[in-house]
Design a protein around this motif. Structure first.
Motif, PDB file in Angstrom:
ATOM      1  N   ARG A 135      -1.006  12.008   5.266  1.00 45.59           N
ATOM      2  CA  ARG A 135      -0.404  10.751   5.719  1.00 45.59           C
ATOM      3  C   ARG A 135      -1.478   9.847   6.329  1.00 45.59           C
ATOM      4  N   LEU A 170      -2.730   6.103   5.031  1.00 44.24           N
ATOM      5  CA  LEU A 170      -2.658   4.895   5.858  1.00 44.24           C
ATOM      6  C   LEU A 170      -4.045   4.274   6.046  1.00 44.24           C
ATOM      7  N   LEU A 227      -5.145   2.685   2.503  1.00 44.36           N
ATOM      8  CA  LEU A 227      -4.487   1.419   2.168  1.00 44.36           C
ATOM      9  C   LEU A 227      -4.951   0.314   3.110  1.00 44.36           C
ATOM     10  N   VAL A 242      -0.974   3.575  -1.254  1.00 42.40           N
ATOM     11  CA  VAL A 242       0.392   3.552  -0.719  1.00 42.40           C
ATOM     12  C   VAL A 242       1.127   4.815  -1.159  1.00 42.40           C
ATOM     13  N   ALA A 281       0.061   7.800   0.950  1.00 41.58           N
ATOM     14  CA  ALA A 281       0.704   7.821   2.266  1.00 41.58           C
ATOM     15  C   ALA A 281       2.145   8.329   2.160  1.00 41.58           C
ATOM     16  N   VAL A 296       4.588   2.663   6.228  1.00 38.35           N
ATOM     17  CA  VAL A 296       3.579   1.887   5.495  1.00 38.35           C
ATOM     18  C   VAL A 296       3.606   0.436   5.966  1.00 38.35           C
ATOM     19  N   VAL A 344       2.547  -5.177  -1.046  1.00 35.62           N
ATOM     20  CA  VAL A 344       3.250  -3.953  -0.667  1.00 35.62           C
ATOM     21  C   VAL A 344       4.751  -4.102  -0.850  1.00 35.62           C
ATOM     22  N   SER A 355       8.226   9.098  -1.584  1.00 35.71           N
ATOM     23  CA  SER A 355       8.324   9.419  -0.171  1.00 35.71           C
ATOM     24  C   SER A 355       9.189  10.648   0.087  1.00 35.71           C
TER      25      SER A 355
END
Length: 235
Positions: free
Chosen positions: A160, A164, A167, A184, A187, A197, A219, A232
């Motif tokens: 994770r 982050l 990105l 993205v 993440a 995000v 995004v 996700s």
């Protein structure tokens, strides 16, 4: 972090600018979706990407240490981010951090090799195929960089956190196409939610609002796609 310089207080240099800075920092530091550790990582990443290695970098490192982020964590961040921002930029951060030399185990030979004894590439097959289409030597470079960043243990970044941070590099450099989409996705696969995000973009607004504006447009399009939303979910 050590320094031989005596830096003037920002309020002494320009009290109105200091007031603006404090209000901005307070607003973004209150973002609830990000941990203090993640906020430290995003701040230091912005400093390295934008070559802002003066008082702001020192303040971000000191704030991280005060919040419980270890010097090993910050060093691991600098090692990781060199992949995307370039070794020359990350090396400046390593030099500026001014901390004692770490007692770290060297990487295994198969992780730094590019020959037949090299460890398999950890790149997702689709990503590697895309890079290989551009240039075989460039694909080999990606393989090497990915192998050297495969560790997940004490002193390393979580998936994770890596997503982050990566990105965020895209936001600073405005590389908002394929790499941004890939980061993205990283993440999200690492457990971040779409709102997490978005929180990273909210936090990055302090480092350049026009860059953040363009990133928001990208995004929102990425997160609106069903394939991205499914990334996700736990696997």
């Amino acid at each position: 972090m050590t320094t031989t310089e005596t830096r003037p207080d920002l309020a002494e240099l320009d009290p109105v600018f200091a007031q603006m800075t404090e209000a901005t920092a307070a607003y973004v530091r209150a973002i609830p979706e990000l941990t203090d550790r993640e906020k430290t990582f995003l701040s230091v990443t912005a400093d390295v990407c934008q070559a802002s290695l003066g008082c702001a970098f020192e303040a971000h490192v000191r704030a991280g240490l005060a919040a419980g982020v270890s010097t090993g964590d910050i060093r691991e961040l600098l090692r990781f981010v060199s992949y995307d921002c370039g070794y020359h930029a990350a090396a400046a951060g390593v030099e500026r951090i001014g901390l004692p030399r770490p007692d770290a185990e060297p990487l295994a030979p198969e992780l730094v090799s590019t020959g037949p004894d090299a460890a398999p590439s950890p790149l997702p097959p689709a990503v590697r195929a895309r890079v290989a289409e551009l240039d075989p030597h460039f694909a080999g470079f990606f393989d090497l960089q990915s192998r050297m960043r495969t560790g997940h243990g004490p002193g390393t970044l979580s998936e994770r956190e890596r997503g982050l941070v990566s990105l965020s590099v895209d936001v600073h450099y405005q590389t908002l196409a394929d790499t941004f989409r890939t980061h993205v996705g990283r993440a999200l696969r690492g457990g971040a939610s779409p709102e997490d995000v978005r929180a990273a973009l909210r936090f990055n607004a302090q480092f350049g609002v026009t860059r953040a504006w363009h990133a928001w447009e990208a995004v929102n399009e990425i997160l609106a796609q069903p394939s991205t939303s499914s990334a996700s979910r736990p696997r």
